[in-house]
Each structure stands twice: as structure tokens, then as C-alpha cells.
Design an enzyme around this catalytic site. Structure first.
Site, PDB file in Angstrom:
ATOM      1  CG  HIS A 104      -0.256  -0.265   2.515  1.00  0.00           C
ATOM      2  ND1 HIS A 104       0.647   0.623   3.054  1.00  0.00           N
ATOM      3  CD2 HIS A 104      -0.303  -1.303   3.382  1.00  0.00           C
ATOM      4  CE1 HIS A 104       1.101   0.164   4.204  1.00  0.00           C
ATOM      5  NE2 HIS A 104       0.555  -1.020   4.425  1.00  0.00           N
ATOM      6  CD  GLU A 105       0.582   5.479  -2.448  1.00  0.00           C
ATOM      7  OE1 GLU A 105       1.587   6.160  -2.175  1.00  0.00           O
ATOM      8  OE2 GLU A 105       0.415   4.953  -3.561  1.00  0.00           O
TER       9      GLU A 105
ATOM     10  CG  LEU B 185       8.561   5.859  12.815  1.00  0.00           C
ATOM     11  CD1 LEU B 185       8.778   7.368  12.774  1.00  0.00           C
ATOM     12  CD2 LEU B 185       9.064   5.286  14.136  1.00  0.00           C
TER      13      LEU B 185
ATOM     14  CB  VAL C  31       1.487   6.489   4.705  1.00  0.00           C
ATOM     15  CG1 VAL C  31       0.597   7.023   3.594  1.00  0.00           C
ATOM     16  CG2 VAL C  31       2.952   6.820   4.422  1.00  0.00           C
TER      17      VAL C  31
ATOM     18  CG  HIS D 102       4.350  -1.617   1.969  1.00  0.00           C
ATOM     19  ND1 HIS D 102       3.038  -2.043   1.894  1.00  0.00           N
ATOM     20  CD2 HIS D 102       4.887  -2.247   3.047  1.00  0.00           C
ATOM     21  CE1 HIS D 102       2.796  -2.897   2.872  1.00  0.00           C
ATOM     22  NE2 HIS D 102       3.896  -3.033   3.591  1.00  0.00           N
TER      23      HIS D 102
END
Ligand code: PAF
EC number: 6.3.2.1
Length: 287
Positions: A34-35, A148, A176, A37
Site C-alpha cells: 500500500h502507499e 513508524l 502514512v 510501503h
């Protein structure tokens, strides 16, 4: 982008990059990208010449009653996303390639693995530390990128790299979120629309706690955790696993509200367990 499934091929493919003194960035994942990664890949591309991503659902970090078998997988889609993001080598070993014989050696990081997810998921961080050590040995990256959202995982890996003299720089990257605030996770796909809606309480309550801390509205870190618990309990489908406020990265009990603090939560919505956190840095770094 080259897809590689064996350790030996990856090692030999990276040999020439190493000889040419290219800087190798590494993004370890369990796939279903997903975004979050992709943001790690973007960061790696800014700082490195070659980007290696691994996709390996590591059985060693799942407990016997956890979701190893139902962990979401879609390798074709992952390949497209990784290629589009600019990954140079995609390492996708199977379990027998990573663990050809029964392992007798494990990597265990003490103390910081005893709290939070380490307490709820016994053995989880042994599995993470072991596979990440193996991946570091195979890839030998200069820099490795971790989100994180798993702040405890970042602390564990930073400690491990320090203790074992592994020559890699760990780069922690910001969480994110979806536009509604939910932290991106491969497991979000399992949430029903109602669970998703209710799960927004996690980011909301954490942000509220952070704001209240900044306005000096708490007298103790227990009050911080209690506030977050009360907020989460307003949602009927939320089952709290833990809510805790600890020093970061040591994960020791805080001495004061002016320590660098991690407020971390793990909450189940149905059979899906979500984690989220905020870091409150008082030494001028904000996350
Ligand atoms: O964060 C993850 O996806 C995994 O724990 C990791 C670091 C890839 C190890 O399996």
C-alpha cells in the site's frame, strides 16, 4: 525490475552494485503493498542508487493462533506497484528458501520486546529480529527503511543493529494514513465499512491526546493512556488489546511528561487487530 526468488541469485546480482560502490537501500515487507510501503521506496530512491524490496510473509513472527494463513497476498499486484515505484530488485523467496532446515538459531532482543505487541504476541519479535537479520545478511544494504506505524519494531531493529554491529543505517519513516486518518495497513482490507468507520477513533484519540499533552492538560502519563482508552471505548466494536504511554525508544515507563513519549494502541475490530501510535518528541524532532 528484476524478480528474484533465491538468496544466491540476489547475492550475485547485487555483487556488481557493491563493487561499483553503489548505495543499496532495502525495504523489507510482507507484501500486499500500500502507499505506506511505496513511501518507503520513495525515501529509499531519494537516498540510494539501488532499491531492493523483499516480499516474504514470515511464518516465524506469527503465533500459532494468529493470521498467517489469512494474511493478504497478491503477488502480481505487488509486482506492478513495486515496479511503478522504481524498485530495482524484488526478492520473493518461499519459506523453504528462507528456512531450508529447522532453525536452531534465533535472534532475541531483550526488554523492549516485553511490552506492547511483544507482551500480546509472545515470540513475535524473535521472529521479526531473526528474519530481518537474515535479510540484512542476504541483501547487505547500506540503508533499510521501516515505517513508524510499527514503532516498537523500529526500536527493536535499531537496538538489534546496534548490539550486533550490523553495518546498516535504519531509516524510520512517518506513518502514512488514509485521508480519513486510518493508518495504512495490509490488514485494513479485512475491515467492514462499519468497523473501518469505528476504527477512525484510533487516530482521532491519539491526535487528541497529543494535542492535550502539548497544551499541558495531563498530569501524568497514566492520564494520557486513560484518556485514549475512554475515547476508544465509545466505539461499540472496539476491543482494546493495549493502550500505553511509554518512553521512546527505550519503552521504559516514563519519568515525566516531558520525556520523548510513544502513545501506542492495539485494538481489535472483529478478527482484525489494528495498531497505531503517535510519537511526542520533546527534543525538537516531531513525527
Ligand atoms: O513490518 C513488516 O512487514 C515485517 O515485520 C518485516 C519487517 C518485513 C519482517 O518480516
Amino acid at each position: 525490475m528484476k524478480v528474484i526468488t533465491t538468496k544466491s541469485e540476489l547475492r550475485s546480482s547485487l555483487q556488481s552494485s557493491r563493487t561499483d560502490r553503489k548505495r543499496i537501500g532495502f525495504v523489507p515487507t510482507m507484501g500486499y503493498l500500500h502507499e505506506g510501503h511505496i513511501s518507503l521506496v520513495k525515501q529509499a530512491k531519494l537516498e540510494c542508487d539501488i532499491v531492493v524490496m523483499s516480499i516474504f510473509v514470515n511464518p516465524l513472527q506469527f503465533g500459532p493462533n494468529e493470521d498467517l494463513n489469512r494474511y493478504p497476498r497478491d503477488f502480481e499486484r505487488d509486482c506492478e506497484l513495486a515496479k511503478k515505484a522504481g524498485v530495482d530488485y524484488l526478492f520473493h523467496p518461499d519459506v523453504s528458501e528462507m528456512y531450508p532446515s529447522q532453525s536452531l538459531t534465533y535472534v532475541r532482543v531483550g526488554q523492549i520486546t516485553e511490552k506492547l505487541c511483544g507482551a500480546s504476541r509472545p515470540g513475535h519479535f524473535d521472529g521479526v529480529a531473526t528474519v530481518v537479520t537474515k535479510l540484512f545478511q542476504i541483501v547487505q544494504p547500506d540503508r533499510a527503511y521501516f515505517g513508524l506505524k510499527d514503532a516498537q519494531q523500529v526500536a527493536v531493529i535499531e537496538q538489534m543493529v546496534l548490539d550486533l554491529d550490523i553495518p546498516v543505517t535504519i531509516v524510520p519513516c512517518e506513518i502514512v494514513r488514509e485521508s480519513d486518518g486510518l493508518a495504512l495497513s495490509s490488514r485494513n482490507v479485512f475491515l467492514t465499512p462499519e468497523q473501518h468507520q469505528q476504527a477512525l477513533i484510533l487516530s482521532k484519540s491519539l491526535q487528541m491526546a497529543k494535542d492535550k499533552l502539548a497544551s499541558h492538560l495531563f498530569e501524568s502519563t497514566d492520564q494520557v493512556s486513560q484518556f485514549v482508552i475512554q475515547q476508544i471505548q465509545t466505539q461499540s466494536l472496539a476491543e482494546i488489546d493495549y493502550v500505553d504511554t511509554l518512553q521512546y525508544p527505550s519503552l521504559e515507563s516514563p519519568n515525566s511528561l516531558t520525556d520523548d513519549l510513544l502513545i501506542a494502541v492495539a485494538v481489535r475490530f472483529g478478527s482484525t487487530r489494528l495498531i497505531d501510535n503517535v510519537l511526542v518528541r520533546h527534543n525538537n524532532k516531531e513525527c
